[in-house]
Design an enzyme around this catalytic site. Structure first.
Site, PDB file in Angstrom:
ATOM      1  N   ASP A  51       0.833  -1.204   0.000  1.00  0.00           N
ATOM      2  CA  ASP A  51       0.000   0.000   0.000  1.00  0.00           C
ATOM      3  C   ASP A  51       0.866   1.251   0.000  1.00  0.00           C
ATOM      4  O   ASP A  51       1.862   1.343   0.736  1.00  0.00           O
ATOM      5  CB  ASP A  51      -0.886   0.006   1.247  1.00  0.00           C
ATOM      6  N   TYR A  56       2.570  10.426  -0.532  1.00  0.00           N
ATOM      7  CA  TYR A  56       3.656  10.000   0.352  1.00  0.00           C
ATOM      8  C   TYR A  56       4.999  10.435  -0.237  1.00  0.00           C
ATOM      9  O   TYR A  56       5.374  10.016  -1.332  1.00  0.00           O
ATOM     10  CB  TYR A  56       3.654   8.484   0.542  1.00  0.00           C
ATOM     11  N   SER A 153     -10.638   5.795   2.161  1.00  0.00           N
ATOM     12  CA  SER A 153      -9.833   5.779   3.378  1.00  0.00           C
ATOM     13  C   SER A 153     -10.301   6.875   4.324  1.00  0.00           C
ATOM     14  O   SER A 153     -10.430   8.041   3.923  1.00  0.00           O
ATOM     15  CB  SER A 153      -8.347   5.987   3.047  1.00  0.00           C
ATOM     16  N   GLN A 180     -10.108   2.125   4.310  1.00  0.00           N
ATOM     17  CA  GLN A 180      -8.826   2.042   5.012  1.00  0.00           C
ATOM     18  C   GLN A 180      -8.846   3.025   6.182  1.00  0.00           C
ATOM     19  O   GLN A 180      -8.596   4.215   6.014  1.00  0.00           O
ATOM     20  CB  GLN A 180      -7.658   2.362   4.072  1.00  0.00           C
ATOM     21  N   LEU A 211      -0.251  -0.668  15.222  1.00  0.00           N
ATOM     22  CA  LEU A 211       0.687  -0.493  16.342  1.00  0.00           C
ATOM     23  C   LEU A 211       0.620   0.906  16.932  1.00  0.00           C
ATOM     24  O   LEU A 211       1.432   1.245  17.801  1.00  0.00           O
ATOM     25  CB  LEU A 211       2.123  -0.775  15.876  1.00  0.00           C
ATOM     26  N   ALA A 212      -0.346   1.722  16.492  1.00  0.00           N
ATOM     27  CA  ALA A 212      -0.497   3.098  17.002  1.00  0.00           C
ATOM     28  C   ALA A 212       0.831   3.842  16.948  1.00  0.00           C
ATOM     29  O   ALA A 212       1.326   4.361  17.945  1.00  0.00           O
ATOM     30  CB  ALA A 212      -1.050   3.098  18.427  1.00  0.00           C
ATOM     31  N   GLU A 297       9.218  -9.714  12.000  1.00  0.00           N
ATOM     32  CA  GLU A 297       8.535  -9.887  13.283  1.00  0.00           C
ATOM     33  C   GLU A 297       7.043  -9.631  13.158  1.00  0.00           C
ATOM     34  O   GLU A 297       6.213 -10.413  13.640  1.00  0.00           O
ATOM     35  CB  GLU A 297       9.115  -8.947  14.337  1.00  0.00           C
ATOM     36  N   ASN A 298       6.679  -8.538  12.518  1.00  0.00           N
ATOM     37  CA  ASN A 298       5.266  -8.173  12.420  1.00  0.00           C
ATOM     38  C   ASN A 298       4.480  -9.149  11.547  1.00  0.00           C
ATOM     39  O   ASN A 298       3.313  -9.439  11.827  1.00  0.00           O
ATOM     40  CB  ASN A 298       5.126  -6.760  11.873  1.00  0.00           C
TER      41      ASN A 298
END
Length: 342
Positions: A51, A56, A153, A180, A211-212, A297-298
């Site tokens: 995404d 961006y 979104s 989104q 994960l804020a 990890e995520n």
């Protein structure tokens, strides 16, 4: 670990349970080589959904993503991007007018190095442009083969409802299949209105910031400065966004999640992502990263099953710091002139 995939709402499009996104990273706070390494780590973890957005890093994020995916079989990945937020100084360099939608889509395709995007999303709602104009422009892009599916979104339930109704009245072949929103253990403002509507109408949630902004990883400690190397301690816009969710009381409560994660055999990040994936209507959880090991990890949160006891303990630990105010939908990233920068 084998990455699982889910349907995007009621559509036939399958997305990996974990989506890799590049807001505030590619082209901005992460060097190109590191960004490419993160994309490669995502692919190695089985992530197929990526995404980004035209705004961006003012287009650089799309360019970096496109270059990082070069050589990957196009049909094997799902590329998502967005349109609405300002991409230039002119009055038509923003919004959801037919002019900007068409021009922005073509520019995104050039930067991404692809003939089509799998999901094209209205990054925010544009109250200056007639909604039928936007929907017809989106439908035309689908008919032209430049876009496969359509989404939004951070729209409110009222705005989504209006789009669905107008699309039906116009007899458009393409309808919205996704939303989104920001969604995590602490920020649940979509639950009262957006989620019920989406479930009823077949829109899947692409949940960003599970994960804020890293707060739910537990790396930010109450009464202490942000650790070196973290987003809150870095340059660019990231510290400004993270500062909105930092506070000693909140950080203390978040530390209370640590034993819950440990008992489940998970890192705090994995617990937070798995929690998001357990929510009704969520099709995928969108993660960002500045290092390949974070991606790995995520991604391991995919397929994790959380028992009712774990979910109850999370709610008890966070208590009244959980925000479910539906009026705050889209407000987290709004600015005075009505254009979101997130």
């Amino acid at each position: 670990m084998i990455m699982k995939h889910r349907q995007l709402g009621a559509s036939g499009l399958m997305l990996s349970e974990i989506t890799y996104g590049n807001w505030l990273t590619h082209g901005e706070s992460v060097e190109r080589a590191a960004a490419t390494a993160c994309v490669r780590a995502a692919l190695d973890a089985g992530i197929t959904t990526f995404d980004t957005a035209d705004v961006y890093a003012m287009g650089a994020a799309e360019t970096v993503l496109g270059e990082a995916l070069r050589g990957v079989r196009r049909e094997s990945v799902e590329i998502l991007t967005k349109v609405c937020n300002p991409t230039g100084p002119g009055p038509n360099d923003r919004g959801l007018s037919r002019k900007h939608v068409m021009e922005s889509c073509h520019a995104s395709l050039r930067r991404l190095g692809t003939d089509y995007v799998d999901l094209y999303q209205a990054h925010r709602f544009d109250d200056r442009t007639p909604l039928d104009e936007t929907l017809i422009a989106f439908d035309d892009l689908v008919r032209q083969g430049k876009v496969r599916y359509l989404g939004v979104s951070e729209w409110t339930a009222k705005q989504i409802r209006a789009a669905l109704d107008i699309g039906a009245e116009l007899g458009l072949r393409s309808r919205l299949v996704s939303n989104q929103p920001q969604y995590n253990m602490l920020w649940r403002v979509i639950e009262p209105e957006v989620v019920p509507l989406s479930l009823a109408e077949g829109l899947g949630q692409i949940a960003f910031q599970p994960l804020a902004q890293g707060v739910l990883t537990g790396k930010y400690q109450p009464g202490q400065a942000p650790p070196p190397g973290s987003r809150a301690a870095g340059d660019g816009r990231a510290p400004r966004f993270i500062a909105r969710v930092l506070g000693d009381e909140l950080l203390t409560r978040v530390q209370g999640l640590r034993p819950i994660a440990a008992d489940a055999g998970l890192s705090m990040a994995q617990l937070a992502i798995a929690w998001t994936l357990h929510r009704p209507g969520v099709s995928t959880a969108l993660i960002g990263a500045s290092r390949p090991d974070q991606v790995t990890e995520n991604a391991a949160a995919a397929g994790v099953s959380l028992g009712d006891d774990v979910l109850r303990r999370v709610d008890e630990t966070l208590g009244d710091l959980v925000d479910t105010d539906a009026r705050k939908t889209a407000q987290m990233f709004a600015v005075k002139e009505g254009w979101a920068r997130g």
